[in-house]
Design a protein around this motif. Structure first.
Motif, PDB file in Angstrom:
ATOM      1  N   LEU A 189       0.823  -1.206   0.000  1.00 42.92           N
ATOM      2  CA  LEU A 189       0.000   0.000   0.000  1.00 42.92           C
ATOM      3  C   LEU A 189       0.858   1.257   0.000  1.00 42.92           C
ATOM      4  O   LEU A 189       0.533   2.258  -0.647  1.00 42.92           O
ATOM      5  N   SER A 190       1.975   1.209   0.741  1.00 45.23           N
ATOM      6  CA  SER A 190       2.843   2.387   0.774  1.00 45.23           C
ATOM      7  C   SER A 190       3.448   2.652  -0.595  1.00 45.23           C
ATOM      8  O   SER A 190       3.624   3.805  -0.996  1.00 45.23           O
ATOM      9  N   LEU A 191       3.767   1.588  -1.340  1.00 42.43           N
ATOM     10  CA  LEU A 191       4.322   1.759  -2.676  1.00 42.43           C
ATOM     11  C   LEU A 191       3.276   2.303  -3.660  1.00 42.43           C
ATOM     12  O   LEU A 191       3.620   2.956  -4.640  1.00 42.43           O
ATOM     13  N   LEU A 192       2.011   2.022  -3.381  1.00 44.15           N
ATOM     14  CA  LEU A 192       0.929   2.538  -4.225  1.00 44.15           C
ATOM     15  C   LEU A 192       0.425   3.900  -3.748  1.00 44.15           C
ATOM     16  O   LEU A 192      -0.525   4.440  -4.309  1.00 44.15           O
ATOM     17  N   ASN A 193       1.076   4.426  -2.675  1.00 38.92           N
ATOM     18  CA  ASN A 193       0.651   5.700  -2.083  1.00 38.92           C
ATOM     19  C   ASN A 193      -0.792   5.644  -1.594  1.00 38.92           C
ATOM     20  O   ASN A 193      -1.545   6.623  -1.717  1.00 38.92           O
ATOM     21  N   LEU A 194      -1.167   4.494  -1.057  1.00 41.37           N
ATOM     22  CA  LEU A 194      -2.501   4.331  -0.493  1.00 41.37           C
ATOM     23  C   LEU A 194      -2.423   4.309   1.029  1.00 41.37           C
ATOM     24  O   LEU A 194      -1.404   3.936   1.609  1.00 41.37           O
ATOM     25  N   LYS A 195      -3.511   4.683   1.671  1.00 41.47           N
ATOM     26  CA  LYS A 195      -3.567   4.653   3.133  1.00 41.47           C
ATOM     27  C   LYS A 195      -3.674   3.211   3.620  1.00 41.47           C
ATOM     28  O   LYS A 195      -4.194   2.342   2.906  1.00 41.47           O
ATOM     29  N   PRO A 196      -3.223   2.941   4.850  1.00 43.71           N
ATOM     30  CA  PRO A 196      -3.330   1.575   5.392  1.00 43.71           C
ATOM     31  C   PRO A 196      -4.759   1.057   5.445  1.00 43.71           C
ATOM     32  O   PRO A 196      -4.995  -0.147   5.462  1.00 43.71           O
ATOM     33  N   THR A 197      -5.708   1.998   5.467  1.00 48.01           N
ATOM     34  CA  THR A 197      -7.129   1.600   5.544  1.00 48.01           C
ATOM     35  C   THR A 197      -7.761   1.380   4.174  1.00 48.01           C
ATOM     36  O   THR A 197      -8.969   1.153   4.079  1.00 48.01           O
ATOM     37  N   ALA A 198      -6.958   1.448   3.108  1.00 50.98           N
ATOM     38  CA  ALA A 198      -7.504   1.328   1.748  1.00 50.98           C
ATOM     39  C   ALA A 198      -8.243   0.007   1.577  1.00 50.98           C
ATOM     40  O   ALA A 198      -7.811  -1.053   2.052  1.00 50.98           O
ATOM     41  N   GLY A 230      10.836  13.698  16.506  1.00 53.64           N
ATOM     42  CA  GLY A 230      10.644  12.258  16.392  1.00 53.64           C
ATOM     43  C   GLY A 230       9.268  11.768  16.038  1.00 53.64           C
ATOM     44  O   GLY A 230       9.006  11.410  14.909  1.00 53.64           O
ATOM     45  N   ALA A 231       8.357  11.773  17.012  1.00 54.21           N
ATOM     46  CA  ALA A 231       7.059  11.125  16.820  1.00 54.21           C
ATOM     47  C   ALA A 231       6.195  11.846  15.801  1.00 54.21           C
ATOM     48  O   ALA A 231       5.243  11.291  15.288  1.00 54.21           O
ATOM     49  N   ASN A 232       6.535  13.126  15.488  1.00 59.57           N
ATOM     50  CA  ASN A 232       5.683  13.879  14.579  1.00 59.57           C
ATOM     51  C   ASN A 232       6.091  13.758  13.115  1.00 59.57           C
ATOM     52  O   ASN A 232       5.400  14.252  12.240  1.00 59.57           O
ATOM     53  N   VAL A 233       7.251  13.130  12.847  1.00 55.98           N
ATOM     54  CA  VAL A 233       7.682  13.009  11.459  1.00 55.98           C
ATOM     55  C   VAL A 233       7.038  11.786  10.835  1.00 55.98           C
ATOM     56  O   VAL A 233       6.686  10.835  11.528  1.00 55.98           O
ATOM     57  N   PRO A 234       6.857  11.777   9.506  1.00 56.24           N
ATOM     58  CA  PRO A 234       6.252  10.608   8.845  1.00 56.24           C
ATOM     59  C   PRO A 234       7.095   9.367   9.074  1.00 56.24           C
ATOM     60  O   PRO A 234       8.318   9.422   9.033  1.00 56.24           O
ATOM     61  N   LEU A 235       6.444   8.267   9.314  1.00 48.36           N
ATOM     62  CA  LEU A 235       7.139   7.007   9.521  1.00 48.36           C
ATOM     63  C   LEU A 235       7.471   6.366   8.185  1.00 48.36           C
ATOM     64  O   LEU A 235       6.819   6.648   7.184  1.00 48.36           O
ATOM     65  N   PRO A 236       8.508   5.495   8.146  1.00 48.09           N
ATOM     66  CA  PRO A 236       8.792   4.766   6.909  1.00 48.09           C
ATOM     67  C   PRO A 236       7.680   3.782   6.615  1.00 48.09           C
ATOM     68  O   PRO A 236       6.738   3.641   7.397  1.00 48.09           O
ATOM     69  N   ALA A 237       7.800   3.062   5.499  1.00 44.64           N
ATOM     70  CA  ALA A 237       6.788   2.087   5.104  1.00 44.64           C
ATOM     71  C   ALA A 237       6.478   1.156   6.250  1.00 44.64           C
ATOM     72  O   ALA A 237       7.376   0.730   6.984  1.00 44.64           O
ATOM     73  N   ALA A 238       5.227   0.825   6.421  1.00 43.01           N
ATOM     74  CA  ALA A 238       4.799   0.018   7.552  1.00 43.01           C
ATOM     75  C   ALA A 238       5.505  -1.319   7.587  1.00 43.01           C
ATOM     76  O   ALA A 238       5.818  -1.899   6.556  1.00 43.01           O
ATOM     77  N   ASP A 239       5.732  -1.808   8.799  1.00 40.94           N
ATOM     78  CA  ASP A 239       6.307  -3.146   8.972  1.00 40.94           C
ATOM     79  C   ASP A 239       5.349  -4.156   8.357  1.00 40.94           C
ATOM     80  O   ASP A 239       4.134  -4.078   8.538  1.00 40.94           O
ATOM     81  N   THR A 240       5.909  -5.111   7.619  1.00 42.96           N
ATOM     82  CA  THR A 240       5.055  -6.093   6.950  1.00 42.96           C
ATOM     83  C   THR A 240       4.451  -7.092   7.910  1.00 42.96           C
ATOM     84  O   THR A 240       3.539  -7.817   7.564  1.00 42.96           O
ATOM     85  N   GLY A 241       5.018  -7.194   9.117  1.00 42.19           N
ATOM     86  CA  GLY A 241       4.537  -8.211  10.042  1.00 42.19           C
ATOM     87  C   GLY A 241       5.130  -9.564   9.793  1.00 42.19           C
ATOM     88  O   GLY A 241       4.742 -10.544  10.405  1.00 42.19           O
ATOM     89  N   GLU A 242       6.104  -9.658   8.865  1.00 43.12           N
ATOM     90  CA  GLU A 242       6.721 -10.953   8.564  1.00 43.12           C
ATOM     91  C   GLU A 242       7.385 -11.523   9.808  1.00 43.12           C
ATOM     92  O   GLU A 242       8.054 -10.806  10.555  1.00 43.12           O
ATOM     93  N   PRO A 243       7.167 -12.797  10.111  1.00 44.74           N
ATOM     94  CA  PRO A 243       7.777 -13.379  11.301  1.00 44.74           C
ATOM     95  C   PRO A 243       9.283 -13.186  11.307  1.00 44.74           C
ATOM     96  O   PRO A 243       9.938 -13.339  10.286  1.00 44.74           O
TER      97      PRO A 243
END
Length: 533
Positions: A138-147, A516-529
């Motif tokens: 989703l981050s690569l498509l510039n979409l929100k996590p809720t897309a 720190g907390a106010n800057v944009p975060l990098p691409a979301a963690d994939t959750g991969e084990p």
């Protein structure tokens, strides 16, 4: 691996096996998003005509198939090794073939247990694999996590008209790759019922006790004896221990194949593992220890994926790791125990199936790399065994014409280095430089010139390496060190200043920006084990 690492190894194995080989492709696919994500698969006719580099468990693996997966694997490795050498790349190809072998072993173990995978199982496994990658995509498509899926479909269609999210999932997670996820999960499920039958709250609670154990391991599998031979040897040792328990320390020191019996810089331990929580060991070993009273030897051999164990419980005491909420949340801890036992049983079944998986490497370069690895695993004292394998590796690549990457001369140089033939290694590295001029090759040449006392040539190679450094901090540090070894304190001082500056810049880049907390975060963690938890 020592016994103390065995339970950790189960977690690591379970995490790895759950992530299908397809995911190594996905990493590369995502990285190239916008250029080759939607270009379609390999031409079927070309693929069928291509000769395999290996046949694993009856499945042909072509170089083009391996290379597509290689890019994803190398991108993961570049996080800690930015500039892999030709030898590193060839070893990664072997690693991918080993993953094919693991998959074939999963299939064999599943078949032995009557596990069948349906189309619905594959669909569920694909959806689960997609959920691990969804955030990154989703981050690569510039979409929100809720897309929604509809929004993702629309974004995909803008780049590739007519393609849907389902089409993409099938491309990213091919059926034959994702099938192994479902096989592994269903294989685990077959062991959960038996594990749950003996999992009472009291027994699970006991596993948080601290125990002191003594054991002897006779290995099976890779690096060990054939199973029947190992069983016979272990049984004779068990009979000897039963006859004279006081003799177990001596028998352990003379026979155990557990590397943990002699920690670095310490004497042999007589098979003892000092106090540790019982649940730190693999379940079968823990069960064997807790089945007897302190001072007693378990009357039966204990079989794990590592081999046969003779187990004696030296002592038991209340543990410090018992969760404070254990009595309140008993079922949670029972479920965790059941899952752990099932994972270990699945691993044991897969390891047992591995010897039956035939791997035929047909590519001579890969055979040479495999022989080189096997030689390096032999003890330095086995000079003949090492030399035989290394010379066989040289024979394998003797007739190969080198490509643009300088793989063949680089491998020759590595073999000559292991054979302690520095002049031959220098000549081979010099050939490699003609195709691939790199920092690692120049530094290898510098080390060899220093070894043969040719300081002038060594300094020239170090300088050539320094001209090629492009932000590789570790390489710059080695350059400073090698200048010092060459007796050039002036150049070493200059190189070390650059090294310190690079370290400083690296540390600055790793510092969180203000706010720190106010800057944009990098691409979301994939959750991969994560391997090893």
């Amino acid at each position: 691996m020592s016994l103390m690492g065995m339970r950790h190894g189960v977690k690591k194995y379970a995490a790895w096996i759950y992530v299908p080989l397809a995911l190594s492709i996905v990493v590369g696919t995502f990285a190239a998003f916008g250029s080759n994500l939607f270009t379609g698969g390999q031409d079927t006719a070309a693929a069928s005509a291509e000769q395999p580099v290996a046949v694993v468990g009856g499945i042909s693996v072509t170089r083009s198939t391996l290379d597509r997966q290689l890019e994803g694997a190398l991108q993961q490795q570049r996080q800690y090794q930015p500039n892999p050498t030709p030898l590193d790349v060839a070893r990664t190809r072997l690693m991918l073939l080993e993953q094919y072998k693991q998959q074939a072993a999963v299939a064999a173990a599943a078949k032995a247990e009557g596990v069948a995978v349906t189309d619905d199982d594959i669909a569920r496994a694909r959806d689960q694999a997609w959920s691990l990658q969804r955030g990154q995509f989703l981050s690569l498509l510039n979409l929100k996590p809720t897309a929604s899926d509809r929004e993702i479909d629309a974004a995909i269609a803008r780049q590739q008209p007519g393609m849907t999210l389902n089409d993409l999932k099938e491309q990213l997670f091919p059926v034959e790759q994702i099938r192994y996820n479902a096989m592994y999960e269903k294989l685990q499920d077959t062991y959960k019922e038996a594990a749950r039958a003996g999992a009472t709250a009291d027994k699970v609670k006991q596993r948080y006790s601290d125990i002191k154990v003594r054991h002897i391991l006779i290995k099976t599998g890779e690096g060990g004896m054939p199973e029947e031979q190992a069983r016979n040897k272990a049984q004779k040792l068990l009979d000897a221990v039963k006859k004279n328990p006081a003799d177990m320390p001596r028998l352990a020191n003379e026979n155990t194949e557990d590397p943990g019996n002699q920690p670095p810089g310490k004497p042999k331990q007589g098979g003892v593992y000092d106090w540790a929580p019982a649940n730190r060991y693999v379940p079968a070993f823990t069960d064997a220890a807790l089945a007897v009273k302190p001072g007693q030897v378990n009357p039966d051999l204990v079989k794990t994926s590592y081999g046969f164990h003779i187990v004696k419980l030296e002592g038991i005491r209340p543990g410090k790791d018992l969760p404070k909420d254990f009595d309140k949340n008993k079922q949670k801890y029972i479920d965790e125990h059941v899952n752990s036992v099932a994972a270990q049983k699945a691993q044991d079944a897969i390891v047992a199936a591995q010897p039956g998986v035939k791997v035929e490497i047909r590519d001579p370069l890969l055979r040479a790399v495999q022989l080189h690895q096997e030689a390096e695993r032999l003890p330095p004292t086995d000079k003949k065994g090492r030399a035989d394998k290394l010379n066989a590796a040289l024979t394998e690549i003797a007739g190969i014409k080198d490509g643009a990457g300088g793989e063949v001369p680089f491998l020759k140089a590595a073999i000559y280095e292991t054979l302690d033939r520095p002049q031959d290694a220098i000549a081979a590295y010099q050939d490699s430089v003609k195709s691939r001029d790199s920092v690692d090759t120049r530094l290898a040449l510098a080390r060899l010139y220093l070894k043969v006392k040719d300081t002038k040539s060594a300094v020239a190679q170090i300088q050539a390496a320094e001209n090629l450094v492009r932000g590789e901090v570790q390489s710059q540090g080695e350059i400073a060190f090698l200048y010092s070894q060459a007796g050039r304190a002036d150049l070493s001082k200059q190189a070390n200043q650059k090294y310190q500056e690079m370290l400083k810049r690296q540390a600055q880049l790793q510092e969180p920006p203000p706010g720190g907390a106010n800057v944009p975060l990098p691409a979301a963690d994939t959750g991969e084990p994560k391997a090893g938890g």
